[in-house]
Write a protein that holds these residues in place. Structure first.
Motif, PDB file in Angstrom:
ATOM      1  N   LYS A 291       0.747  -1.296   0.161  1.00 41.02           N
ATOM      2  CA  LYS A 291      -0.228   0.236   0.095  1.00 41.02           C
ATOM      3  C   LYS A 291       0.690   1.862   0.128  1.00 41.02           C
ATOM      4  O   LYS A 291      -0.082   2.978  -0.352  1.00 41.02           O
ATOM      5  CB  LYS A 291      -1.151   0.178   1.308  1.00 41.02           C
ATOM      6  CG  LYS A 291      -1.654  -1.406   1.284  1.00 41.02           C
ATOM      7  CD  LYS A 291      -2.776  -0.820   2.719  1.00 41.02           C
ATOM      8  CE  LYS A 291      -4.258  -1.802   2.098  1.00 41.02           C
ATOM      9  NZ  LYS A 291      -5.294  -1.546   3.374  1.00 41.02           N
ATOM     10  N   TYR A 292       2.248   0.888   0.484  1.00 37.16           N
ATOM     11  CA  TYR A 292       2.985   2.598  -0.228  1.00 37.16           C
ATOM     12  C   TYR A 292       4.075   2.527  -0.346  1.00 37.16           C
ATOM     13  O   TYR A 292       5.156   1.247  -0.925  1.00 37.16           O
ATOM     14  CB  TYR A 292       3.454   2.042   1.658  1.00 37.16           C
ATOM     15  CG  TYR A 292       4.582   3.351   2.145  1.00 37.16           C
ATOM     16  CD1 TYR A 292       4.187   4.736   2.826  1.00 37.16           C
ATOM     17  CD2 TYR A 292       5.593   3.118   2.004  1.00 37.16           C
ATOM     18  CE1 TYR A 292       5.021   5.929   2.718  1.00 37.16           C
ATOM     19  CE2 TYR A 292       7.015   3.902   2.540  1.00 37.16           C
ATOM     20  CZ  TYR A 292       7.053   5.869   2.490  1.00 37.16           C
ATOM     21  OH  TYR A 292       7.312   6.654   2.888  1.00 37.16           O
TER      22      TYR A 292
ATOM     23  N   TYR B 165       0.518   6.342  -0.352  1.00 34.59           N
ATOM     24  CA  TYR B 165      -0.153   5.620   0.196  1.00 34.59           C
ATOM     25  C   TYR B 165      -1.253   5.036  -0.352  1.00 34.59           C
ATOM     26  O   TYR B 165      -2.422   6.041  -0.582  1.00 34.59           O
ATOM     27  CB  TYR B 165      -0.583   5.810   1.797  1.00 34.59           C
ATOM     28  CG  TYR B 165      -1.041   4.762   2.836  1.00 34.59           C
ATOM     29  CD1 TYR B 165      -0.369   3.978   3.181  1.00 34.59           C
ATOM     30  CD2 TYR B 165      -2.827   4.457   2.523  1.00 34.59           C
ATOM     31  CE1 TYR B 165      -1.169   2.888   3.930  1.00 34.59           C
ATOM     32  CE2 TYR B 165      -2.835   3.410   3.676  1.00 34.59           C
ATOM     33  CZ  TYR B 165      -1.721   3.074   4.347  1.00 34.59           C
ATOM     34  OH  TYR B 165      -3.170   1.829   4.751  1.00 34.59           O
TER      35      TYR B 165
ATOM     36  N   ALA C 257      -5.644   3.321  -0.700  1.00 35.00           N
ATOM     37  CA  ALA C 257      -6.557   2.229   0.329  1.00 35.00           C
ATOM     38  C   ALA C 257      -7.869   2.820  -0.716  1.00 35.00           C
ATOM     39  O   ALA C 257      -7.799   2.195  -2.173  1.00 35.00           O
ATOM     40  CB  ALA C 257      -6.265   3.148   1.522  1.00 35.00           C
TER      41      ALA C 257
ATOM     42  N   ASP D  89       3.048   7.728   7.890  1.00 34.85           N
ATOM     43  CA  ASP D  89       3.552   6.539   8.893  1.00 34.85           C
ATOM     44  C   ASP D  89       3.287   5.272   7.303  1.00 34.85           C
ATOM     45  O   ASP D  89       2.009   5.032   6.538  1.00 34.85           O
ATOM     46  CB  ASP D  89       2.275   6.371   9.512  1.00 34.85           C
ATOM     47  CG  ASP D  89       2.447   5.115  10.423  1.00 34.85           C
ATOM     48  OD1 ASP D  89       2.124   4.181   9.751  1.00 34.85           O
ATOM     49  OD2 ASP D  89       2.992   5.402  11.511  1.00 34.85           O
TER      50      ASP D  89
ATOM     51  N   GLU E 183       2.875   1.716   7.536  1.00 40.60           N
ATOM     52  CA  GLU E 183       1.954   0.985   7.517  1.00 40.60           C
ATOM     53  C   GLU E 183       0.382   2.251   8.074  1.00 40.60           C
ATOM     54  O   GLU E 183      -0.676   0.939   6.853  1.00 40.60           O
ATOM     55  CB  GLU E 183       1.793   0.667   9.326  1.00 40.60           C
ATOM     56  CG  GLU E 183       3.276   0.148   9.105  1.00 40.60           C
ATOM     57  CD  GLU E 183       4.094  -0.802   9.145  1.00 40.60           C
ATOM     58  OE1 GLU E 183       2.813  -1.860   8.086  1.00 40.60           O
ATOM     59  OE2 GLU E 183       4.459  -1.859   8.288  1.00 40.60           O
ATOM     60  N   THR E 184      -0.682   2.651   8.057  1.00 37.53           N
ATOM     61  CA  THR E 184      -1.327   3.763   8.359  1.00 37.53           C
ATOM     62  C   THR E 184      -1.990   4.409   7.734  1.00 37.53           C
ATOM     63  O   THR E 184      -2.829   4.680   6.981  1.00 37.53           O
ATOM     64  CB  THR E 184      -1.518   3.914   9.382  1.00 37.53           C
ATOM     65  OG1 THR E 184      -0.752   4.958  10.212  1.00 37.53           O
ATOM     66  CG2 THR E 184      -1.351   2.976  10.670  1.00 37.53           C
TER      67      THR E 184
ATOM     68  N   ARG F 188      -1.048   7.546   7.428  1.00 37.32           N
ATOM     69  CA  ARG F 188      -0.866   8.560   8.387  1.00 37.32           C
ATOM     70  C   ARG F 188      -0.227   9.879   8.052  1.00 37.32           C
ATOM     71  O   ARG F 188       1.131   9.567   7.937  1.00 37.32           O
ATOM     72  CB  ARG F 188      -1.694   8.506  10.330  1.00 37.32           C
ATOM     73  CG  ARG F 188      -1.589   9.804  10.673  1.00 37.32           C
ATOM     74  CD  ARG F 188      -1.883   9.211  12.642  1.00 37.32           C
ATOM     75  NE  ARG F 188      -1.623  10.263  12.726  1.00 37.32           N
ATOM     76  CZ  ARG F 188      -1.165  10.814  13.609  1.00 37.32           C
ATOM     77  NH1 ARG F 188       0.314  10.227  13.707  1.00 37.32           N
ATOM     78  NH2 ARG F 188      -1.408  11.178  15.038  1.00 37.32           N
TER      79      ARG F 188
END
Length: 125
Positions: free
Chosen positions: A46-47, A61, A63, A108, A110-111, A113
């Motif tokens: 995703k990143y 990112y 999503a 971030d 992973e998220t 953010r």
């Protein structure tokens, strides 16, 4: 220097117009077509962190939408963040929660953010 800023401007414009598919591959291919030599620094499902030059990089990112952070350093680093849908249509900008001449965004991995910092700490010489 003018060529660099023209390349970045064309790159951003191409991001807005390009259709969805493999988002990361499409982004890299568009920049290569403009004469750039992007280097993937880090990539997950995703990143992606891509170095565009010695003084510019992009973090993405993916999503439900695509979050993109553009950072340029000349000589101090400053970032802007944008949200696009999967068809690369611009949805809205993301602004830091404070007033700053040189806001710096980090993402971030992973998220997705975004953490904003004030990058105003530099000296004129």
């Amino acid at each position: 220097m003018k060529r660099f800023f023209l390349s970045i401007s064309l790159f951003v414009a191409s991001l807005c117009m390009y259709a969805a598919g493999d988002v990361f591959t499409d982004m890299l291919e568009n920049y290569r077509k403009l004469g750039g030599k992007p280097e993937v620094m880090e990539q997950t499902e995703k990143y992606m962190h891509v170095s565009l030059s010695d003084s510019a990089y992009v973090e993405m990112y993916v999503a439900d939408n695509i979050l993109v952070v553009y950072t340029v350093c000349a000589p101090i680093c400053s970032s802007c963040a944008r949200v696009y849908n999967k068809e690369w249509e611009f949805l809205f900008p993301l602004e830091p929660p404070f007033v700053s001449v040189f806001p710096l965004a980090t993402m971030d991995r992973e998220t997705g953010r975004i953490v904003w910092t004030d990058n105003d700490k530099w000296e004129y010489k």
